[in-house]
Write an enzyme that holds these catalytic residues in place. Structure first.
Site, PDB file in Angstrom:
ATOM      1  N   ARG A  90      54.665  28.515 -36.129  1.00 55.32           N
ATOM      2  CA  ARG A  90      55.842  28.961 -35.685  1.00 55.32           C
ATOM      3  C   ARG A  90      56.947  28.187 -35.856  1.00 55.32           C
ATOM      4  O   ARG A  90      58.030  28.109 -35.225  1.00 55.32           O
ATOM      5  CB  ARG A  90      55.830  29.640 -34.381  1.00 55.32           C
ATOM      6  CG  ARG A  90      54.826  30.815 -34.312  1.00 55.32           C
ATOM      7  CD  ARG A  90      55.294  31.974 -35.330  1.00 55.32           C
ATOM      8  NE  ARG A  90      54.564  33.168 -35.051  1.00 55.32           N
ATOM      9  CZ  ARG A  90      53.377  33.557 -35.291  1.00 55.32           C
ATOM     10  NH1 ARG A  90      52.733  32.546 -35.934  1.00 55.32           N
ATOM     11  NH2 ARG A  90      52.819  34.562 -34.954  1.00 55.32           N
ATOM     12  N   SER A 100      56.268  38.665 -30.306  1.00 55.96           N
ATOM     13  CA  SER A 100      55.892  37.581 -29.230  1.00 55.96           C
ATOM     14  C   SER A 100      57.219  37.054 -28.701  1.00 55.96           C
ATOM     15  O   SER A 100      57.961  36.327 -29.383  1.00 55.96           O
ATOM     16  CB  SER A 100      55.183  36.617 -29.731  1.00 55.96           C
ATOM     17  OG  SER A 100      53.730  37.196 -30.160  1.00 55.96           O
ATOM     18  N   GLU A 150      59.546  31.629 -28.512  1.00 56.66           N
ATOM     19  CA  GLU A 150      59.404  31.715 -29.838  1.00 56.66           C
ATOM     20  C   GLU A 150      60.720  32.311 -30.476  1.00 56.66           C
ATOM     21  O   GLU A 150      61.123  32.056 -31.758  1.00 56.66           O
ATOM     22  CB  GLU A 150      58.199  32.807 -30.282  1.00 56.66           C
ATOM     23  CG  GLU A 150      57.755  32.416 -31.661  1.00 56.66           C
ATOM     24  CD  GLU A 150      57.053  33.796 -32.177  1.00 56.66           C
ATOM     25  OE1 GLU A 150      57.726  34.677 -32.814  1.00 56.66           O
ATOM     26  OE2 GLU A 150      56.069  33.943 -32.211  1.00 56.66           O
TER      27      GLU A 150
END
Ligand code: EPU
Length: 335
Positions: free
Chosen positions: A161, A235, A331
């Protein structure tokens, strides 16, 4: 140039947060972008699908909304095909196009919200595949100079990520095209437990690319809220990666600790589990809360402000730190 002022972003972010941008302009081509860059100055904010974004205040910036479209075959041989995809293409439309043509490589990334241009920024991933696995290069326009730059895979610093576009180059480039290499002979990635189980349930022993895509869609629809119905950004936190030493400490204290051993000797801990253990799963506070089927997702039940969502995230973060000594990292991009 169609530059709008005081423009509501409510329809342009998947959390559905109602804030305004001081200026807003949809970009349909590299040439149009270069012309506009001669007339505007920083601060500039590039917007894709708005699905990895939490807006907590009005943006005093020119928002450039990436609408560069098109999927083009650039090169091919017996085994592979190279495609050039506009940064403003909806990521899942690109996946559907590949699946419809029986090109393998991104079927596990079905139904991920967002745009193609945003995919490399956080190296989107799901069910054992990341965009870096099929990524070849990208074209970008430097927002400060208007010059076109090409980034090869090795220039992008891809990690879990993460990429250079979230770090040293944050906010500097407009990603106009992404080049992906897909496989003509399916090499399916079925390692993820839930995919295996779901295929077995349907008695599919030799899945096609479409079977895998359909299975991923079914799993996602079961666990993750549809932003069209319930505002969210997928998320909210990354899964934290901890050292062997820290892992041993936690494992001795929490016998049911969930983890994935990493090749480098570290351990990735599912943040959803940590958050659930702290009692947040399905908990609603005012207009926001942690999703009942996946604790890693924070949702907007209707009229949540960005600050309210941010405060909830902070509360979650504090309690995970208090219980496990692990500091969760967002995130989503919080602005
Ligand atoms: N878990 C819980 N409670 C929860 C959620 C998860 O205990 O409420 C535990 C379970 O042990 C479960 C494990 O966490 O087996 C993993 O859960 P899941 O398969 O749902 O995956 P995740 O680690 O929570 C990651 C990605 C998702 C991606 C899935 C599938 C991150 C931050 N998230 O979630 O990506 O779809 O794996 O590959 O890495 C996103 O980035 O927005 C996203 C949705």
């Amino acid at each position: 140039m169609d530059l709008k002022t005081n423009f509501s972003l409510k329809e342009y972010n998947s959390f559905g947060i109602d804030v305004n941008a001081s200026h807003f302009c949809a970009i349909h081509s590299e040439d149009q972008l270069k012309e506009i860059l001669k007339k505007i100055s920083q601060p500039i904010f590039v917007l894709g699908g708005g699905s990895n974004l939490l807006l907590t205040k009005d943006l005093n910036a020119t928002v450039l909304y990436n609408q560069i479209k098109g999927i083009e075959r650039v090169a091919e041989n017996e085994k592979t095909i190279l495609i050039k995809v506009g940064g403003g293409v909806v990521w899942d439309d690109c996946v559907s196009w590949a699946v419809a043509h029986s090109y393998a490589g991104i079927e596990n990334l079905s139904l991920i919200p967002g745009s193609v241009g945003a995919a490399p920024i956080q190296n989107i991933g799901a069910y054992g595949v990341e965009v870096k696995d099929v990524f070849i290069s990208l074209d970008a326009i430097d927002l400060n100079t208007g010059k076109k730059v090409s980034f090869k895979k090795e220039d992008c610093g891809f990690a879990y990520r993460n990429s250079v576009f979230k770090n040293q180059y944050k906010g500097q480039f407009f990603i106009s095209y992404v080049y992906l290499e897909l496989q003509k002979e399916a090499k399916l990635n079925l390692a993820y437990g839930a995919i295996k189980e779901k295929l077995a349930e349907q008695k599919i022993s030799e899945p096609t690319i479409k079977d895998v895509s359909d299975t991923v869609k079914a799993i996602r629809r079961m666990k993750l809220p549809d932003p069209a119905e319930l505002g969210n950004s997928g998320s909210f936190f990354k899964n934290p990666v901890i050292s062997e030493e820290e892992f041993q400490r936690l494992a001795s204290e929490f016998s049911d600790l969930k983890y994935y051993a990493q090749e480098d000797g570290n351990y990735k801990i599912p943040a959803g589990w940590l958050i659930e253990e702290c009692g947040w799963k399905g908990k609603r506070i005012g207009n926001t809360g942690s999703y009942a089927k996946q604790a890693l997702v924070i949702v907007n039940y209707g009229d949540a402000s960005g600050e309210e969502v941010e405060q909830h995230a902070l509360n979650v973060k504090k309690s995970v730190y208090a219980k496990f000594g692990i500091l969760l990292e967002a995130e989503v991009n919080i602005l």
